[in-house]
Design a protein around this motif. Structure first.
Motif, PDB file in Angstrom:
ATOM      1  N   THR A   1       1.005  -1.241   0.255  1.00 31.11           N
ATOM      2  CA  THR A   1       0.397  -0.137  -0.166  1.00 31.11           C
ATOM      3  C   THR A   1       1.103   0.906  -0.305  1.00 31.11           C
ATOM      4  OG1 THR A   1      -0.121   0.004   2.766  1.00 31.11           O
ATOM      5  CG2 THR A   1      -1.732  -0.852   1.404  1.00 31.11           C
ATOM      6  N   ASN A   2       0.323   2.299  -0.399  1.00 33.11           N
ATOM      7  CA  ASN A   2       1.175   3.782  -0.366  1.00 33.11           C
ATOM      8  C   ASN A   2       0.704   3.849   0.741  1.00 33.11           C
ATOM      9  OD1 ASN A   2      -1.503   4.697  -0.343  1.00 33.11           O
ATOM     10  ND2 ASN A   2      -1.242   5.310  -2.471  1.00 33.11           N
ATOM     11  N   GLU A   3       1.369   5.627   0.753  1.00 35.50           N
ATOM     12  CA  GLU A   3       1.565   5.893   2.439  1.00 35.50           C
ATOM     13  C   GLU A   3      -0.302   6.282   2.563  1.00 35.50           C
ATOM     14  OE1 GLU A   3       2.470   9.907   0.366  1.00 35.50           O
ATOM     15  OE2 GLU A   3       3.620   9.195   1.542  1.00 35.50           O
ATOM     16  N   ARG A   4      -1.306   6.901   1.907  1.00 36.32           N
ATOM     17  CA  ARG A   4      -2.632   6.832   1.925  1.00 36.32           C
ATOM     18  C   ARG A   4      -3.321   5.458   2.083  1.00 36.32           C
ATOM     19  NH1 ARG A   4      -0.485   9.284  -2.185  1.00 36.32           N
ATOM     20  NH2 ARG A   4      -2.221   8.167  -3.483  1.00 36.32           N
ATOM     21  N   GLY A   5      -2.384   4.592   2.509  1.00 36.75           N
ATOM     22  CA  GLY A   5      -3.002   2.927   2.334  1.00 36.75           C
ATOM     23  C   GLY A   5      -3.698   2.255   1.504  1.00 36.75           C
ATOM     24  N   GLU A   6      -3.654   3.059  -0.343  1.00 38.86           N
ATOM     25  CA  GLU A   6      -4.406   2.148  -1.014  1.00 38.86           C
ATOM     26  C   GLU A   6      -3.129   1.413  -1.395  1.00 38.86           C
ATOM     27  OE1 GLU A   6      -6.255   6.782  -2.391  1.00 38.86           O
ATOM     28  OE2 GLU A   6      -3.858   5.722  -2.817  1.00 38.86           O
ATOM     29  N   SER A   7      -4.130   0.196  -2.109  1.00 41.17           N
ATOM     30  CA  SER A   7      -3.226  -0.654  -2.666  1.00 41.17           C
ATOM     31  C   SER A   7      -2.689  -0.245  -3.978  1.00 41.17           C
ATOM     32  CB  SER A   7      -4.484  -1.774  -2.680  1.00 41.17           C
ATOM     33  OG  SER A   7      -5.151  -2.140  -2.415  1.00 41.17           O
ATOM     34  N   ILE A   8      -1.362  -0.170  -4.377  1.00 42.15           N
ATOM     35  CA  ILE A   8      -0.985  -0.265  -5.793  1.00 42.15           C
ATOM     36  C   ILE A   8      -1.111  -0.998  -6.617  1.00 42.15           C
ATOM     37  CG2 ILE A   8       1.527   0.857  -6.805  1.00 42.15           C
ATOM     38  CD1 ILE A   8       2.013   0.774  -3.652  1.00 42.15           C
ATOM     39  N   VAL A   9      -0.892  -1.878  -6.396  1.00 39.51           N
ATOM     40  CA  VAL A   9      -1.587  -2.511  -7.515  1.00 39.51           C
ATOM     41  C   VAL A   9      -2.972  -3.860  -7.115  1.00 39.51           C
ATOM     42  CG1 VAL A   9       0.292  -2.617  -9.110  1.00 39.51           C
ATOM     43  CG2 VAL A   9      -0.028  -4.514  -6.950  1.00 39.51           C
ATOM     44  N   LYS A  10      -3.393  -4.181  -9.080  1.00 34.74           N
ATOM     45  CA  LYS A  10      -4.254  -5.013  -8.063  1.00 34.74           C
ATOM     46  C   LYS A  10      -4.229  -6.195  -9.567  1.00 34.74           C
ATOM     47  CE  LYS A  10      -8.339  -3.020 -11.189  1.00 34.74           C
ATOM     48  NZ  LYS A  10      -9.570  -3.277 -11.100  1.00 34.74           N
ATOM     49  N   MET A  11      -4.773  -7.214  -9.136  1.00 34.12           N
ATOM     50  CA  MET A  11      -4.703  -8.301 -10.483  1.00 34.12           C
ATOM     51  C   MET A  11      -6.096  -8.350 -11.420  1.00 34.12           C
ATOM     52  SD  MET A  11      -2.750 -10.623 -10.109  1.00 34.12           S
ATOM     53  CE  MET A  11      -3.540 -12.321 -11.382  1.00 34.12           C
ATOM     54  N   LEU A  12      -5.344  -8.505 -12.653  1.00 37.12           N
ATOM     55  CA  LEU A  12      -6.463  -8.805 -13.666  1.00 37.12           C
ATOM     56  C   LEU A  12      -6.391 -10.056 -14.228  1.00 37.12           C
ATOM     57  CD1 LEU A  12      -7.656  -7.068 -15.977  1.00 37.12           C
ATOM     58  CD2 LEU A  12      -5.882  -7.338 -17.521  1.00 37.12           C
ATOM     59  N   PRO A  13      -7.578 -10.491 -14.212  1.00 41.21           N
ATOM     60  CA  PRO A  13      -7.406 -12.278 -13.666  1.00 41.21           C
ATOM     61  C   PRO A  13      -7.807 -12.479 -15.742  1.00 41.21           C
ATOM     62  CG  PRO A  13      -9.365 -11.609 -12.620  1.00 41.21           C
ATOM     63  CD  PRO A  13      -8.892 -10.303 -13.575  1.00 41.21           C
ATOM     64  N   PHE A  14      -7.179 -13.880 -15.619  1.00 41.02           N
ATOM     65  CA  PHE A  14      -7.364 -14.562 -16.685  1.00 41.02           C
ATOM     66  C   PHE A  14      -8.632 -14.788 -17.542  1.00 41.02           C
ATOM     67  CE2 PHE A  14      -2.465 -15.053 -16.707  1.00 41.02           C
ATOM     68  CZ  PHE A  14      -2.357 -14.781 -18.001  1.00 41.02           C
ATOM     69  N   LEU A  15      -9.441 -14.910 -18.887  1.00 43.23           N
ATOM     70  CA  LEU A  15     -10.493 -15.071 -18.714  1.00 43.23           C
ATOM     71  C   LEU A  15     -10.690 -16.451 -19.235  1.00 43.23           C
ATOM     72  CD1 LEU A  15     -11.939 -10.976 -19.943  1.00 43.23           C
ATOM     73  CD2 LEU A  15     -11.834 -12.518 -17.578  1.00 43.23           C
ATOM     74  N   PRO A  16     -11.436 -17.198 -18.901  1.00 43.40           N
ATOM     75  CA  PRO A  16     -11.225 -18.312 -20.050  1.00 43.40           C
ATOM     76  C   PRO A  16     -11.024 -17.683 -21.710  1.00 43.40           C
ATOM     77  CG  PRO A  16     -13.420 -18.378 -18.418  1.00 43.40           C
ATOM     78  CD  PRO A  16     -12.930 -17.382 -18.076  1.00 43.40           C
ATOM     79  N   GLY A  17     -10.778 -18.999 -22.558  1.00 46.74           N
ATOM     80  CA  GLY A  17     -10.938 -18.516 -24.037  1.00 46.74           C
ATOM     81  C   GLY A  17      -9.901 -17.950 -23.808  1.00 46.74           C
ATOM     82  N   GLU A  18      -9.443 -16.762 -23.493  1.00 46.94           N
ATOM     83  CA  GLU A  18      -8.830 -15.230 -23.524  1.00 46.94           C
ATOM     84  C   GLU A  18      -7.699 -16.247 -24.624  1.00 46.94           C
ATOM     85  OE1 GLU A  18      -6.502 -12.114 -21.671  1.00 46.94           O
ATOM     86  OE2 GLU A  18      -7.712 -13.017 -20.522  1.00 46.94           O
ATOM     87  N   ILE A  19      -6.384 -17.219 -24.018  1.00 44.81           N
ATOM     88  CA  ILE A  19      -5.585 -17.824 -24.226  1.00 44.81           C
ATOM     89  C   ILE A  19      -5.551 -19.607 -24.646  1.00 44.81           C
ATOM     90  CG2 ILE A  19      -2.881 -18.377 -24.309  1.00 44.81           C
ATOM     91  CD1 ILE A  19      -3.598 -15.498 -23.648  1.00 44.81           C
ATOM     92  N   PRO A  20      -6.330 -19.148 -26.003  1.00 43.64           N
ATOM     93  CA  PRO A  20      -7.219 -20.636 -26.405  1.00 43.64           C
ATOM     94  C   PRO A  20      -5.976 -21.946 -26.321  1.00 43.64           C
ATOM     95  CG  PRO A  20      -6.748 -19.134 -27.630  1.00 43.64           C
ATOM     96  CD  PRO A  20      -6.515 -18.423 -26.816  1.00 43.64           C
ATOM     97  N   GLY A  21      -6.369 -22.954 -25.287  1.00 38.53           N
ATOM     98  CA  GLY A  21      -5.519 -24.451 -25.086  1.00 38.53           C
ATOM     99  C   GLY A  21      -5.363 -24.069 -23.842  1.00 38.53           C
ATOM    100  N   PHE A  22      -5.363 -23.048 -23.035  1.00 41.63           N
ATOM    101  CA  PHE A  22      -4.780 -23.274 -21.900  1.00 41.63           C
ATOM    102  C   PHE A  22      -6.220 -23.016 -20.697  1.00 41.63           C
ATOM    103  CE2 PHE A  22      -1.608 -22.413 -24.686  1.00 41.63           C
ATOM    104  CZ  PHE A  22      -0.082 -22.746 -23.302  1.00 41.63           C
ATOM    105  N   ASP A  23      -6.888 -22.674 -20.737  1.00 38.16           N
ATOM    106  CA  ASP A  23      -7.476 -22.610 -19.437  1.00 38.16           C
ATOM    107  C   ASP A  23      -7.756 -23.619 -18.678  1.00 38.16           C
ATOM    108  OD1 ASP A  23      -8.769 -21.030 -21.903  1.00 38.16           O
ATOM    109  OD2 ASP A  23     -10.419 -22.221 -21.673  1.00 38.16           O
ATOM    110  N   GLU A  24      -7.225 -25.177 -19.028  1.00 38.52           N
ATOM    111  CA  GLU A  24      -6.759 -25.240 -17.392  1.00 38.52           C
ATOM    112  C   GLU A  24      -5.935 -25.048 -16.613  1.00 38.52           C
ATOM    113  OE1 GLU A  24      -8.258 -28.129 -15.941  1.00 38.52           O
ATOM    114  OE2 GLU A  24     -10.165 -27.835 -17.656  1.00 38.52           O
TER     115      GLU A  24
END
Length: 611
Positions: A551-574
């Motif tokens: 977190t920064n000095e204001r207590g805010e998160s600096i980064v967050k996850m951007l999740p992979f979506l099903p079908g976004e990278i074909p063949g790699f859903d598992e």
């Protein structure tokens, strides 16, 4: 030197010769045979280039072809023997003749004491010995690297080089099992340089007897014979008593194999012997007993394929935003036609993997030495199927976040050897900046990018944790962090014996790089893709968990996850995490069909949401 002579003779085919006195034929003998000023010495051998479309006289008016494979030149080797300490010409030591098969017959050979020494076996043992004697913190890939750099190895024919690679790879994959077997006959330990050479000779012999099913005669006699070759003036002499001892040990192993009558000498649990115990424990903690054993079994066998990426496959189109084109079949068809036309690849086959990589099977020799590597005008490069995912993940994420690709600046940290940079440049980004700290690796990066014809890129030779972009805005970063590389063990079995102490320094470097990219390079709203080819959570999942807590000095998160979506990278859903963390974890043997055999990888995407 000898290589210049050979290249000149191939290119010009201008031979200065003298007529043979034989009345049965009229042939020319290259004058270079008699002009020893053209002779060059490499590691105890003297090489002489000779044209081979003619015959030569043996001094008794008898003639024989010096090459049966139709090559345009031959290379004669004169051995420096262990007992005379000087160069002597040996009869008929032709590097291109006398070969019967990869496993049982003669490879390229020299003569020592009127007995042949198989050069493929000799250079394999030398590379393995060099690995043991020069082991440092940078141990990964060392045996195979030493082999490829060996000057005698580079002069061998394709089949001899393949045999040498097979020997080194088998010993590296099966070292734990081999040493367990040898412990029944000798005390396997590291001692002086001479004993290390003997130990590697024994390992190569056992590898042939047990795993390569080589005939006992070749596996024992021809392997032991390499110990009699004094490779250079600095090489230590191996006493004849030691040579006979090695011969007795391998004959004992051969008798053991014969008594087993085809049954396995090892139990099903012995695959884990080839992996450092601490690494086995880490995997069991991370993935459980079954997956650990499955990965160990997969790593026992060398890959039977090679994956390539093609520039055209990563050009985005209007109806396909995932970053690869729909006309893949035509690209592969053209590629295969050129393979068939320009090389001995009538049996090669290709399959398009779901996400766009091309998998080749039965390719003859190294693809880097194949004519199509340049004939295709730099349109493809070697890249494992898993290694192609991080760049695709960055491209897809920027599209999802509504970034304009044509106006976006992205950075490839730790960029060598250049496959990911090539992908990013193929995708049409406005600017791609590559950062690489190693001058040696940067040279390879530049060679690859120049071969591929990429111009719109900037390369900095600098430590990633020190580089600052200045006034330039960076919208995306691909950080393929330095790691243990344990996910690449199928191709680089050396990594399975990394020491635990090496891991700690890598983890520190990863953490520094990750935080530096977030704090000092990426703008708010930008995307960072963090990836490793490691099978250890400490280098991958744990690093992302740690940075998400910041977190920064204001207590805010600096980064967050951007999740992979099903079908976004074909063949790699598992591979998408089942616990809703949103990252992707590729384990060997987990994906389906062709993707079952690919490198282990970890990929996570972060969005910077605050300074």
């Amino acid at each position: 030197d000898a290589s210049i002579i050979i290249l000149f003779m191939i290119a010009k085919e201008q031979y200065i010769g003298m007529p043979c006195t034989c009345t049965e034929c009229f042939c020319y003998v290259s004058l270079v045979v008699f002009l020893f000023s053209y002779v060059a010495t490499l590691d105890g051998l003297v090489f002489v280039a000779v044209p081979t479309r003619y015959s030569y006289s043996n001094g008794q008016n008898q003639h024989r072809a010096v090459n049966r494979q139709g090559a345009k030149f031959a290379v004669f080797a004169v051995a420096r023997t262990a007992d005379d300490g000087m160069n002597k010409r040996r009869q008929n030591s032709n590097l291109n003749t006398g070969y019967a098969s990869d496993k049982n017959g003669w490879n390229a050979a020299i003569a020592v004491n009127n007995k042949k020494v198989c050069l493929a076996r000799a250079v394999a043992i030398r590379s393995l010995t060099s690995t043991r004697t020069n082991q440092t913190g940078d141990y990964a890939f060392y045996a195979t690297t030493k082999l490829e750099e060996d000057r005698i190895f580079q002069m061998l024919e394709l089949r001899d080089r393949s045999f040498a690679r097979l020997l080194v790879g088998t010993v590296e994959r099966r070292k734990g099992q081999i040493d367990q077997l040898l412990s029944n006959f000798i005390n396997v330990q590291k001692n002086n340089k001479s004993s290390q050479r003997v130990q590697e000779c024994l390992r190569v012999g056992v590898a042939q007897l047990i795993f390569l099913k080589t005939s006992p005669h070749a596996a024992v006699k021809e392997t032991v014979q390499t110990l009699r070759w004094k490779q250079s003036e600095r090489s230590q002499h191996i006493p004849e008593s030691t040579v006979k001892f090695a011969n007795a040990v391998l004959r004992g192993v051969a008798r053991l194999v014969e008594t087993k009558n085809g049954t396995s000498i090892f139990s099903s649990d012995d695959a884990l012997l080839n992996i450092s115990p601490w690494l086995v424990n880490e995997w069991k903690t991370c993935w459980g007993e079954n997956i650990t054993r499955n990965m160990a079994d997969i790593f026992l066998e060398p890959p039977s394929h090679i994956d390539i990426s093609c520039k055209a496959l990563f050009v985005p189109t209007a109806n396909n935003s995932s970053g690869y084109r729909s006309n893949q079949l035509e690209i592969v068809r053209t590629f295969l036609e050129e393979l068939y036309t320009n090389g001995n690849n009538s049996n090669v086959s290709a399959v398009i993997l779901p996400h766009g990589s091309i998998r080749l099977r039965n390719l003859a020799g190294s693809i880097a030495s194949h004519p199509t590597f340049s004939i295709r005008n730099g349109s493809y490069w070697v890249q494992d199927a898993s290694a192609a995912v991080p760049a695709m993940a960055l491209h897809s994420a920027l599209l999802l976040r509504k970034h304009s690709i044509s106006s976006t600046h992205v950075v490839d940290m730790c960029a060598a050897p250049g496959g990911k940079t090539a992908q990013l440049l193929s995708m049409g980004f406005k600017k791609v900046t590559s950062i690489e700290s190693s001058r040696r690796r940067n040279k390879r990066l530049m060679e690859n990018l120049n071969r591929l014809g990429f111009l719109n890129h900037t390369v900095f030779i600098e430590k990633g944790q020190s580089w600052i972009p200045g006034d330039e805005v960076v919208n995306g970063i691909l950080l393929d962090a330095p790691c243990s590389s344990t996910g690449t063990a199928s191709r680089n079995p050396d990594v399975l014996r990394k020491e635990q102490e090496q891991l700690e320094s890598l983890i520190d470097t990863q953490k520094i790089l990750l935080n530096h990219c977030i704090d000092n390079i990426l703008i708010v709203g930008g995307i960072l893709v963090y990836s490793t080819c490691s099978l250890l959570k400490r280098e991958s999942e744990d690093q992302i968990d740690s940075v998400l807590q910041r977190t920064n000095e204001r207590g805010e998160s600096i980064v967050k996850m951007l999740p992979f979506l099903p079908g976004e990278i074909p063949g790699f859903d598992e591979a998408i995490d089942k616990n809703n963390n949103g990252w992707m974890r590729v384990l060997p043997g987990v994906l389906h069909d062709e993707l079952r055999l690919c490198d282990g990888f970890f990929i996570a995407r972060l969005v910077k949401i605050a300074d």
